[in-house]
Design an enzyme around this catalytic site. Structure first.
Site, PDB file in Angstrom:
ATOM      1  N   LYS A   1       3.613  -7.283  11.792  1.00  0.00           N
ATOM      2  CA  LYS A   1       2.848  -7.473  10.558  1.00  0.00           C
ATOM      3  C   LYS A   1       3.107  -8.867   9.961  1.00  0.00           C
ATOM      4  O   LYS A   1       4.240  -9.259   9.723  1.00  0.00           O
ATOM      5  CB  LYS A   1       3.228  -6.380   9.551  1.00  0.00           C
ATOM      6  CG  LYS A   1       2.399  -6.428   8.285  1.00  0.00           C
ATOM      7  CD  LYS A   1       2.290  -5.081   7.623  1.00  0.00           C
ATOM      8  CE  LYS A   1       1.662  -5.199   6.246  1.00  0.00           C
ATOM      9  NZ  LYS A   1       1.276  -3.940   5.664  1.00  0.00           N
TER      10      LYS A   1
ATOM     11  N   ARG B   1      -0.653   4.761  13.558  1.00  0.00           N
ATOM     12  CA  ARG B   1       0.251   4.105  14.499  1.00  0.00           C
ATOM     13  C   ARG B   1      -0.467   4.008  15.823  1.00  0.00           C
ATOM     14  O   ARG B   1      -0.918   5.023  16.345  1.00  0.00           O
ATOM     15  CB  ARG B   1       1.507   4.940  14.714  1.00  0.00           C
ATOM     16  CG  ARG B   1       2.250   5.150  13.428  1.00  0.00           C
ATOM     17  CD  ARG B   1       3.742   5.021  13.635  1.00  0.00           C
ATOM     18  NE  ARG B   1       4.357   5.105  12.317  1.00  0.00           N
ATOM     19  CZ  ARG B   1       4.927   6.200  11.866  1.00  0.00           C
ATOM     20  NH1 ARG B   1       5.033   7.247  12.636  1.00  0.00           N
ATOM     21  NH2 ARG B   1       5.429   6.215  10.656  1.00  0.00           N
TER      22      ARG B   1
ATOM     23  N   ARG C   1       0.839  -1.201   0.000  1.00  0.00           N
ATOM     24  CA  ARG C   1       0.000   0.000   0.000  1.00  0.00           C
ATOM     25  C   ARG C   1       0.867   1.241   0.000  1.00  0.00           C
ATOM     26  O   ARG C   1       1.998   1.219   0.427  1.00  0.00           O
ATOM     27  CB  ARG C   1      -0.896   0.008   1.250  1.00  0.00           C
ATOM     28  CG  ARG C   1      -2.086  -0.945   1.148  1.00  0.00           C
ATOM     29  CD  ARG C   1      -2.951  -0.866   2.402  1.00  0.00           C
ATOM     30  NE  ARG C   1      -3.405   0.482   2.649  1.00  0.00           N
ATOM     31  CZ  ARG C   1      -3.087   1.197   3.733  1.00  0.00           C
ATOM     32  NH1 ARG C   1      -2.313   0.699   4.656  1.00  0.00           N
ATOM     33  NH2 ARG C   1      -3.533   2.423   3.876  1.00  0.00           N
TER      34      ARG C   1
HETATM   35  C1  BTN Z   1       0.354  -3.902   2.252  1.00  0.00           C
HETATM   36  O1  BTN Z   1       1.106  -2.950   1.996  1.00  0.00           O
HETATM   37  O2  BTN Z   1       0.130  -4.269   3.402  1.00  0.00           O
HETATM   38  C2  BTN Z   1      -0.292  -4.665   1.113  1.00  0.00           C
HETATM   39  C3  BTN Z   1       0.609  -5.766   0.617  1.00  0.00           C
HETATM   40  C4  BTN Z   1       0.032  -6.553  -0.536  1.00  0.00           C
HETATM   41  C5  BTN Z   1       1.039  -7.518  -1.122  1.00  0.00           C
HETATM   42  C6  BTN Z   1       0.424  -8.424  -2.135  1.00  0.00           C
HETATM   43  S1  BTN Z   1       1.487  -9.768  -2.584  1.00  0.00           S
HETATM   44  C7  BTN Z   1       0.395 -10.197  -3.875  1.00  0.00           C
HETATM   45  C8  BTN Z   1      -0.065  -8.902  -4.501  1.00  0.00           C
HETATM   46  N1  BTN Z   1       0.879  -8.461  -5.507  1.00  0.00           N
HETATM   47  C9  BTN Z   1       1.480  -7.328  -5.162  1.00  0.00           C
HETATM   48  O3  BTN Z   1       2.331  -6.742  -5.859  1.00  0.00           O
HETATM   49  N2  BTN Z   1       1.026  -6.901  -3.993  1.00  0.00           N
HETATM   50  C10 BTN Z   1       0.022  -7.792  -3.449  1.00  0.00           C
END
Ligand code: BTN
Length: 332
Positions: free
Chosen positions: A187, A322, A122
């Site tokens: 996380k 946070r 994100r």
């Molecule tokens: C976050 O930032 O918490 C979201 C992470 C999402 C990661 C997943 S892995 C599969 C899909 N492909 C990506 O490039 N991102 C999501």
């Protein structure tokens, strides 16, 4: 790359495999085998060549397998799956499906990869995606709804992912708004929802979920926040990657179907139970800094924060949150 994937599958058991036998199994010449081995090296696969004996991986690999993923899906979800791609490598499974959507892929198409060269998190962050270690899964779904109506879809998919982790025995998983999967204050995974379409719909959504299963220490060192993985939470009872992937895929499909019918209402109760921020002092970092106490989420998925000047609703995408320590507690 499909050939390199087949080679990796042959080597996945961690045993020594003589070169000629690998060539026969793959139906290739010696020089093709060398090319494929080099392709694996360049993806970061730890591979040992043993003079006169053959090749083996530094450690066995629990590889993704399409039929094992399908077999682990809850039966009700099976008809919702339009297609499943299991790739060795891709830039990002989300990007891959967005490109596919433009070419007309059907709603309910999913993609997983052993490795992402440009995994996306994100807010423009990188999602660390080492080969063979975690789950990187995306699902494309077409909604006959407006962008506004889909605002809380990411939260619903977070609920689905947390439920999938509980199904396979991963303990203590909660959600940190908007859709971080957390356990023990660290996380474990995250959800990235990317939507394309007209303001009033229809909208094509690619939902990507990343879950850390057995993050190698070297890759984990580049993650800028406290993280954990399924290995740390489950120890020797950790679920197989294919099972977790299949259950997760099924839960996501069912969540999309349910969200399309009833929106966030069907997920709000579960979200409240999983919400690790509720009742905690939070600091919202956006264009302006805001402090208050988290008070659950609104019907549109916005975070409710009680401040000294009243309750504010914060929409996803604007801010990061946070958790601050409770009054009297020490910050770690
Ligand atoms: C976050 O930032 O918490 C979201 C992470 C999402 C990661 C997943 S892995 C599969 C899909 N492909 C990506 O490039 N991102 C999501």
């Amino acid at each position: 790359m499909q050939q390199a994937r087949r080679l990796l599958a042959l080597l996945a058991d961690g045993a020594v495999h003589p070169g000629p036998r690998l060539c026969t199994a793959l139906g290739v010449e010696r020089r093709d085998l060398r090319r494929m081995l080099n392709a694996l090296y360049s993806l970061g696969v730890e591979l040992h060549g043993l003079r006169g004996r053959g090749y083996r991986l530094a450690q066995p690999l629990d590889m993704l397998d399409e039929s094992a993923v399908r077999a682990a899906m809850p039966v009700r979800a099976v008809p919702l799956l339009a297609g499943l791609e299991v790739l060795l490598e891709v830039d990002s499974t989300n990007r891959h499906l967005s490109r596919g959507a433009e070419r007309g892929l059907g709603s309910g198409h999913a993609c997983m990869a052993e490795h992402q060269s440009a995994g996306r998190g994100r807010r423009g962050r990188v999602w660390v995606s080492p080969l063979g270690a975690n789950v990187y899964l995306s699902l494309m779904w077409r909604f006959d709804a407006s962008l506004r109506e889909l605002a809380a879809l990411g939260l619903a998919c977070g609920v689905a992912a947390a439920a999938a982790l509980a199904d396979v025995g991963v303990p203590g998983v909660g959600l940190k708004w908007p859709n971080d999967l957390v356990a023990g204050g660290a996380k474990l995974g995250g959800v990235l929802v990317e939507a394309a379409g007209a303001e009033r719909g229809p909208v094509t959504v690619v939902t990507g979920v990343g879950i850390n299963i057995a993050m190698p220490a070297a890759a984990g060192a580049s993650i800028e926040q406290r993280w954990t993985d399924v290995r740390a939470l489950c120890g020797s009872t950790r679920p197989a990657r294919n099972r977790l992937a299949g259950v997760l895929l099924g839960r996501l499909l069912l969540a999309c179907e349910r969200f399309a019918a009833n929106g966030f209402a069907g997920f709000a109760g579960d979200y409240a139970r999983l919400d690790v921020l509720r009742g905690r002092p939070v600091e919202v970092l956006g264009r302006a800094r805001l402090r208050g106490v988290a008070d659950g989420v609104a019907a549109n998925g916005a975070l409710r924060v009680c401040t000294s000047t009243g309750t504010r609703e914060i929409t996803a995408g604007e801010v990061s949150v946070r958790a601050r320590p409770r009054e009297g507690a020490m910050e770690a």
